[in-house]
Design a protein around this motif. Structure first.
Motif, PDB file in Angstrom:
ATOM      1  N   GLY A   3       0.809  -1.206   0.000  1.00  0.00           N
ATOM      2  CA  GLY A   3       0.000   0.000   0.000  1.00  0.00           C
ATOM      3  C   GLY A   3       0.845   1.260   0.000  1.00  0.00           C
ATOM      4  O   GLY A   3       2.063   1.213   0.184  1.00  0.00           O
ATOM      5  N   TYR A   4       0.185   2.383  -0.191  1.00  0.00           N
ATOM      6  CA  TYR A   4       0.839   3.686  -0.103  1.00  0.00           C
ATOM      7  C   TYR A   4      -0.214   4.758   0.114  1.00  0.00           C
ATOM      8  O   TYR A   4      -1.414   4.517  -0.039  1.00  0.00           O
ATOM      9  CB  TYR A   4       1.706   3.976  -1.324  1.00  0.00           C
ATOM     10  CG  TYR A   4       0.979   4.028  -2.650  1.00  0.00           C
ATOM     11  CD1 TYR A   4       0.688   5.237  -3.258  1.00  0.00           C
ATOM     12  CD2 TYR A   4       0.579   2.859  -3.292  1.00  0.00           C
ATOM     13  CE1 TYR A   4       0.028   5.285  -4.477  1.00  0.00           C
ATOM     14  CE2 TYR A   4      -0.072   2.901  -4.508  1.00  0.00           C
ATOM     15  CZ  TYR A   4      -0.350   4.123  -5.102  1.00  0.00           C
ATOM     16  OH  TYR A   4      -1.001   4.169  -6.312  1.00  0.00           O
ATOM     17  N   LEU A   5       0.240   5.963   0.494  1.00  0.00           N
ATOM     18  CA  LEU A   5      -0.654   7.054   0.870  1.00  0.00           C
ATOM     19  C   LEU A   5      -0.339   8.308   0.073  1.00  0.00           C
ATOM     20  O   LEU A   5       0.816   8.720  -0.003  1.00  0.00           O
ATOM     21  CB  LEU A   5      -0.506   7.347   2.369  1.00  0.00           C
ATOM     22  CG  LEU A   5      -1.247   8.565   2.922  1.00  0.00           C
ATOM     23  CD1 LEU A   5      -2.757   8.397   2.813  1.00  0.00           C
ATOM     24  CD2 LEU A   5      -0.821   8.809   4.366  1.00  0.00           C
ATOM     25  N   THR A   6      -1.398   8.926  -0.490  1.00  0.00           N
ATOM     26  CA  THR A   6      -1.265  10.201  -1.197  1.00  0.00           C
ATOM     27  C   THR A   6      -2.353  11.161  -0.728  1.00  0.00           C
ATOM     28  O   THR A   6      -3.302  10.764  -0.047  1.00  0.00           O
ATOM     29  CB  THR A   6      -1.383  10.012  -2.727  1.00  0.00           C
ATOM     30  OG1 THR A   6      -2.658   9.437  -3.023  1.00  0.00           O
ATOM     31  CG2 THR A   6      -0.279   9.110  -3.264  1.00  0.00           C
ATOM     32  N   THR A   7      -2.205  12.436  -1.122  1.00  0.00           N
ATOM     33  CA  THR A   7      -3.210  13.445  -0.812  1.00  0.00           C
ATOM     34  C   THR A   7      -3.274  14.465  -1.933  1.00  0.00           C
ATOM     35  O   THR A   7      -2.414  14.488  -2.829  1.00  0.00           O
ATOM     36  CB  THR A   7      -2.929  14.147   0.533  1.00  0.00           C
ATOM     37  OG1 THR A   7      -4.078  14.906   0.906  1.00  0.00           O
ATOM     38  CG2 THR A   7      -1.703  15.043   0.456  1.00  0.00           C
ATOM     39  N   HIS A   8      -4.265  15.319  -1.873  1.00  0.00           N
ATOM     40  CA  HIS A   8      -4.464  16.415  -2.812  1.00  0.00           C
ATOM     41  C   HIS A   8      -5.240  17.468  -2.044  1.00  0.00           C
ATOM     42  O   HIS A   8      -6.245  17.148  -1.402  1.00  0.00           O
ATOM     43  CB  HIS A   8      -5.257  15.912  -4.017  1.00  0.00           C
ATOM     44  CG  HIS A   8      -5.364  16.880  -5.143  1.00  0.00           C
ATOM     45  ND1 HIS A   8      -6.292  16.719  -6.144  1.00  0.00           N
ATOM     46  CD2 HIS A   8      -4.675  18.001  -5.457  1.00  0.00           C
ATOM     47  CE1 HIS A   8      -6.164  17.696  -7.026  1.00  0.00           C
ATOM     48  NE2 HIS A   8      -5.196  18.489  -6.621  1.00  0.00           N
ATOM     49  N   VAL A   9      -4.793  18.718  -2.077  1.00  0.00           N
ATOM     50  CA  VAL A   9      -5.466  19.782  -1.333  1.00  0.00           C
ATOM     51  C   VAL A   9      -5.980  20.823  -2.321  1.00  0.00           C
ATOM     52  O   VAL A   9      -5.214  21.334  -3.140  1.00  0.00           O
ATOM     53  CB  VAL A   9      -4.524  20.444  -0.303  1.00  0.00           C
ATOM     54  CG1 VAL A   9      -5.306  21.445   0.552  1.00  0.00           C
ATOM     55  CG2 VAL A   9      -3.859  19.399   0.582  1.00  0.00           C
ATOM     56  N   ASN A  14     -11.342  29.659  -3.564  1.00  0.00           N
ATOM     57  CA  ASN A  14     -10.802  30.344  -4.739  1.00  0.00           C
ATOM     58  C   ASN A  14     -10.759  29.476  -5.981  1.00  0.00           C
ATOM     59  O   ASN A  14     -10.286  29.924  -7.028  1.00  0.00           O
ATOM     60  CB  ASN A  14      -9.410  30.891  -4.426  1.00  0.00           C
ATOM     61  CG  ASN A  14      -9.474  31.975  -3.371  1.00  0.00           C
ATOM     62  OD1 ASN A  14     -10.068  33.015  -3.581  1.00  0.00           O
ATOM     63  ND2 ASN A  14      -8.885  31.709  -2.217  1.00  0.00           N
ATOM     64  N   GLY A  15     -11.202  28.216  -5.867  1.00  0.00           N
ATOM     65  CA  GLY A  15     -11.262  27.342  -7.022  1.00  0.00           C
ATOM     66  C   GLY A  15      -9.917  27.010  -7.628  1.00  0.00           C
ATOM     67  O   GLY A  15      -9.746  27.054  -8.845  1.00  0.00           O
ATOM     68  N   ARG A  16      -8.956  26.664  -6.771  1.00  0.00           N
ATOM     69  CA  ARG A  16      -7.610  26.351  -7.269  1.00  0.00           C
ATOM     70  C   ARG A  16      -6.914  25.360  -6.329  1.00  0.00           C
ATOM     71  O   ARG A  16      -7.340  25.174  -5.188  1.00  0.00           O
ATOM     72  CB  ARG A  16      -6.786  27.619  -7.390  1.00  0.00           C
ATOM     73  CG  ARG A  16      -6.542  28.285  -6.059  1.00  0.00           C
ATOM     74  CD  ARG A  16      -5.734  29.557  -6.192  1.00  0.00           C
ATOM     75  NE  ARG A  16      -5.478  30.092  -4.870  1.00  0.00           N
ATOM     76  CZ  ARG A  16      -5.303  31.352  -4.588  1.00  0.00           C
ATOM     77  NH1 ARG A  16      -5.334  32.240  -5.554  1.00  0.00           N
ATOM     78  NH2 ARG A  16      -5.078  31.745  -3.356  1.00  0.00           N
ATOM     79  N   PRO A  17      -5.820  24.756  -6.808  1.00  0.00           N
ATOM     80  CA  PRO A  17      -5.043  23.886  -5.925  1.00  0.00           C
ATOM     81  C   PRO A  17      -4.408  24.700  -4.793  1.00  0.00           C
ATOM     82  O   PRO A  17      -4.100  25.882  -4.967  1.00  0.00           O
ATOM     83  CB  PRO A  17      -3.954  23.314  -6.843  1.00  0.00           C
ATOM     84  CG  PRO A  17      -4.450  23.532  -8.227  1.00  0.00           C
ATOM     85  CD  PRO A  17      -5.305  24.758  -8.179  1.00  0.00           C
TER      86      PRO A  17
END
Length: 116
Positions: A3-9, A14-17
């Motif tokens: 397994g492994y772990l990722t994220t995204h914020v 403001n509708g952006r990364p």
């Protein structure tokens, strides 16, 4: 496959990364142990897994998103102290699988889910 772990914020106000946000990962196996510290890139993601396959172990974990310092760096409106400062998300990983824990953030609220 291990397994492994990722994220995204994502900055939903403001509708952006959410580029440049500091994130820390802790293991919760009796004692809270720091495992990693990363910063999101221009896409709001990390350049690699927060917990890669060679370090993966089933168990309980905590991601801490340092939202207050990120909002301050963005010049976001809001009083001091900020309504949201550190956003902890505690979760379990029990299988050798890809765990993706995104965060949708604004100065006054957030949400998360298990992504793909």
């Amino acid at each position: 496959m291990a397994g492994y772990l990722t994220t995204h914020v994502l900055d939903t106000a403001n509708g952006r990364p959410a580029a440049g946000m500091r994130i820390t990962l802790h293991a919760l196996d009796g004692a809270r142990r720091a495992l990693a510290e990363v910063t999101t890139n221009d896409d709001g993601r990390t350049d690699g897994p927060i917990l890669p396959q060679d370090r993966f172990a089933a168990g309980r974990y905590e991601l801490v998103f340092h939202v207050g310092e990120w909002l301050d760096a963005q010049g976001a409106q809001g009083g001091q102290p900020r309504f949201l400062d550190e956003v902890p998300i505690r979760f379990g990983m029990g299988e050798d699988d890809h765990y993706h824990v995104p965060l949708l953030i604004s100065p006054y609220g957030y949400s998360t889910y298990r992504g793909s």
